[in-house]
Motif scaffolding. Structure first.
Motif, PDB file in Angstrom:
ATOM      1  N   ARG A 129      13.175  55.592  56.632  1.00 48.52           N
ATOM      2  CA  ARG A 129      13.950  54.362  56.723  1.00 48.52           C
ATOM      3  C   ARG A 129      13.471  53.552  57.920  1.00 48.52           C
ATOM      4  NH1 ARG A 129      19.668  57.043  57.206  1.00 48.52           N
ATOM      5  NH2 ARG A 129      18.323  58.501  58.349  1.00 48.52           N
ATOM      6  N   GLY A 130      13.458  52.238  57.749  1.00 45.55           N
ATOM      7  CA  GLY A 130      12.982  51.394  58.830  1.00 45.55           C
ATOM      8  C   GLY A 130      13.693  50.057  58.886  1.00 45.55           C
ATOM      9  N   ILE A 131      13.525  49.381  60.009  1.00 42.05           N
ATOM     10  CA  ILE A 131      14.061  48.030  60.220  1.00 42.05           C
ATOM     11  C   ILE A 131      12.903  47.135  60.635  1.00 42.05           C
ATOM     12  CG2 ILE A 131      15.541  46.565  61.646  1.00 42.05           C
ATOM     13  CD1 ILE A 131      17.230  48.205  59.897  1.00 42.05           C
ATOM     14  N   LEU A 132      12.770  45.994  59.976  1.00 39.93           N
ATOM     15  CA  LEU A 132      11.767  44.992  60.338  1.00 39.93           C
ATOM     16  C   LEU A 132      12.515  43.745  60.791  1.00 39.93           C
ATOM     17  CD1 LEU A 132       8.830  44.057  60.439  1.00 39.93           C
ATOM     18  CD2 LEU A 132       8.980  43.533  57.997  1.00 39.93           C
ATOM     19  N   SER A 133      12.234  43.269  62.007  1.00 41.11           N
ATOM     20  CA  SER A 133      13.040  42.188  62.573  1.00 41.11           C
ATOM     21  C   SER A 133      12.216  41.213  63.395  1.00 41.11           C
ATOM     22  CB  SER A 133      14.154  42.761  63.454  1.00 41.11           C
ATOM     23  OG  SER A 133      14.964  41.734  64.001  1.00 41.11           O
ATOM     24  N   THR A 134      12.564  39.934  63.263  1.00 38.67           N
ATOM     25  CA  THR A 134      12.031  38.909  64.167  1.00 38.67           C
ATOM     26  C   THR A 134      13.136  38.374  65.072  1.00 38.67           C
ATOM     27  OG1 THR A 134      12.469  37.117  62.584  1.00 38.67           O
ATOM     28  CG2 THR A 134      10.309  38.186  62.449  1.00 38.67           C
ATOM     29  N   SER A 135      14.336  38.924  64.941  1.00 40.28           N
ATOM     30  CA  SER A 135      15.477  38.437  65.723  1.00 40.28           C
ATOM     31  C   SER A 135      15.893  39.431  66.798  1.00 40.28           C
ATOM     32  CB  SER A 135      16.661  38.114  64.802  1.00 40.28           C
ATOM     33  OG  SER A 135      16.970  39.209  63.963  1.00 40.28           O
ATOM     34  N   ASP A 136      16.242  40.630  66.408  1.00 40.98           N
ATOM     35  CA  ASP A 136      16.575  41.674  67.365  1.00 40.98           C
ATOM     36  C   ASP A 136      15.276  42.362  67.782  1.00 40.98           C
ATOM     37  OD1 ASP A 136      17.492  43.801  68.843  1.00 40.98           O
ATOM     38  OD2 ASP A 136      18.815  44.610  67.284  1.00 40.98           O
ATOM     39  N   LEU A 137      14.898  42.241  69.055  1.00 39.84           N
ATOM     40  CA  LEU A 137      13.650  42.819  69.538  1.00 39.84           C
ATOM     41  C   LEU A 137      13.896  43.954  70.531  1.00 39.84           C
ATOM     42  CD1 LEU A 137      11.589  39.522  70.026  1.00 39.84           C
ATOM     43  CD2 LEU A 137      11.672  41.043  68.039  1.00 39.84           C
ATOM     44  N   ASN A 138      15.106  44.505  70.514  1.00 39.92           N
ATOM     45  CA  ASN A 138      15.460  45.617  71.383  1.00 39.92           C
ATOM     46  C   ASN A 138      15.137  46.931  70.672  1.00 39.92           C
ATOM     47  OD1 ASN A 138      17.639  47.785  72.196  1.00 39.92           O
ATOM     48  ND2 ASN A 138      17.451  46.396  73.947  1.00 39.92           N
ATOM     49  N   ASP A 139      14.246  47.710  71.232  1.00 41.86           N
ATOM     50  CA  ASP A 139      13.770  48.926  70.571  1.00 41.86           C
ATOM     51  C   ASP A 139      14.907  49.892  70.237  1.00 41.86           C
ATOM     52  OD1 ASP A 139      11.356  47.758  71.021  1.00 41.86           O
ATOM     53  OD2 ASP A 139      10.488  49.411  72.176  1.00 41.86           O
ATOM     54  N   ALA A 140      15.763  50.172  71.219  1.00 45.87           N
ATOM     55  CA  ALA A 140      16.845  51.143  71.011  1.00 45.87           C
ATOM     56  C   ALA A 140      17.802  50.670  69.923  1.00 45.87           C
ATOM     57  CB  ALA A 140      17.595  51.366  72.325  1.00 45.87           C
TER      58      ALA A 140
END
Length: 376
Positions: A129-140
């Motif tokens: 499972r993964g998340i791809l984001s251009t908005s939330d850039l916080n790793d944790a």
């Protein structure tokens, strides 16, 4: 202006790259496809619904996009990952660029990450499972979201992509010209049979093959009952590809079980899995699946090896195969079942995609085999 995008996996791994296509944040199962070409067909294949697709070929987008090489009215996947997005496209058929196409359809993409490292991680750890984001850039934050996102196992994704109404495939929906028919392989012979396609997220190239052989094609939603299908007086029933786990689709298994012996049946990918389940077999989730246009399959009847296109994360469990089913094809990469047929009824299925566009075309004969059964 460069947009930062991040991909976070449930195991805590985070990749940083450049966003292209649409802005936003999406989740899905991260998988990879080994095809060198055919990215527009991959983007529009409903079987990828719920997945973030990584292309292993390093440069994607160099021949642009067009209105012909599509397998559905819009992309169904969650996100798209490439090593390098070609911002210059060159092809006489091109009508636009890849990034603009993704943006038009709201698909988030990321380029510039080490796709070799990502693919190696998926091969070692399995699809994640993964998340791809251009908005939330916080790793944790992203890793936590990935851990809490839904996987594919046990979900009915078919209901999210299948049609809500039946329809005649009379105009092929996209004006597939004689030139395109020839490019994809001319049919062995014409017919005038009635084919009912159960649409679980069907690629458009499948009814194209049926209509190019002169058949009358009716497309019905994947939850259509056996009684409703038989009222259409089909000469044959086709079971389509589609996304996700086949086991939750009890409604489809029930319909198929009731159709066996009453009409010839041909299934591809998810349709093959559902046919096997309807006969009493079980399926299991593959570690990282088979996705690409270069997958070798052995036809046990002829001894020939076919290079095939595949896209699936589940397979039929051989130990559970009932006596009524015979194995006809094997995947030569891992020896899993790639095709079965019913010993007593005219019903068979394959795990690979004989309708593949842009290719390869080694398995087109399967449409001819079905045609010989249903031909009037």
């Amino acid at each position: 202006m460069t947009r930062i995008a991040k991909l976070a996996l449930e195991d805590g791994t985070v990749y940083t790259g450049e966003g292209f296509g649409a802005d936003g944040e999406i989740n899905g199962e991260v998988v990879f496809n080994t095809s060198m070409t055919g990215y527009q067909e991959i983007l529009t294949d409903p079987s990828y619904h719920g997945q973030i697709v990584t292309m292993t070929y390093p440069e994607i987008g160099n021949y642009g996009v067009n209105s012909i090489d599509i397998e559905h009215e819009k992309p169904s996947l969650s996100g798209f990952i490439v090593r390098e997005e070609s911002r210059i496209y060159s092809n006489y058929r091109a009508e636009g660029g890849l990034s603009a196409y993704l943006q038009q359809h709201g698909i988030v993409g990321v380029a510039g990450i080490d796709t070799r490292a990502l693919v190696r991680r998926i091969r070692e750890q399995g699809a994640m499972r993964g998340i791809l984001s251009t908005s939330d850039l916080n790793d944790a934050s992203l890793v936590e979201k990935a851990k809490n996102s839904l996987g594919l196992l046990g979900r009915d994704l078919v209901r999210e992509v299948m049609p809500t109404q039946s329809r005649k495939w009379d105009n092929r929906l996209d004006d597939w010209t004689e030139t395109e028919i020839a490019r994809h392989g001319a049919p062995a012979g014409a017919g005038n049979a009635k084919v009912v396609c159960m649409d679980f997220g069907m690629k458009w190239n499948i009814p194209r093959h049926f209509t190019s052989r002169g058949n009358q094609v009716t497309v019905v939603p994947g939850d259509t009952s056996a009684d409703e299908i038989l009222k259409l007086e089909p000469d044959g029933v086709f079971l389509s590809n589609g996304p996700g786990d086949p086991e939750p689709l009890g409604y489809a298994q029930k319909t198929i079980a009731e159709l066996i012996g009453k009409t010839p049946i041909f299934g591809i990918c998810l349709g093959h899995q559902l046919l096997s389940l309807a006969c009493g077999a079980k399926t299991f989730k593959l570690k990282f699946g088979h996705r690409g246009a270069n997958q070798p399959v052995l036809d046990l009847q002829t001894g020939k090896v076919e290079i095939t296109t595949q896209n699936h994360g589940f397979a039929v469990e051989e130990e559970s195969l009932p006596d009524c089913l015979e194995i006809t094809h094997r995947n030569l990469n891992d020896d899993t079942i790639a095709g079965v047929r019913h010993r007593e009824s005219a019903a068979f299925g394959v795990q690979h995609h004989p309708e593949a566009s842009s290719g390869p075309h080694d398995s087109h004969y399967l449409f001819d085999r079905f045609q010989s059964v249903i031909a009037k």
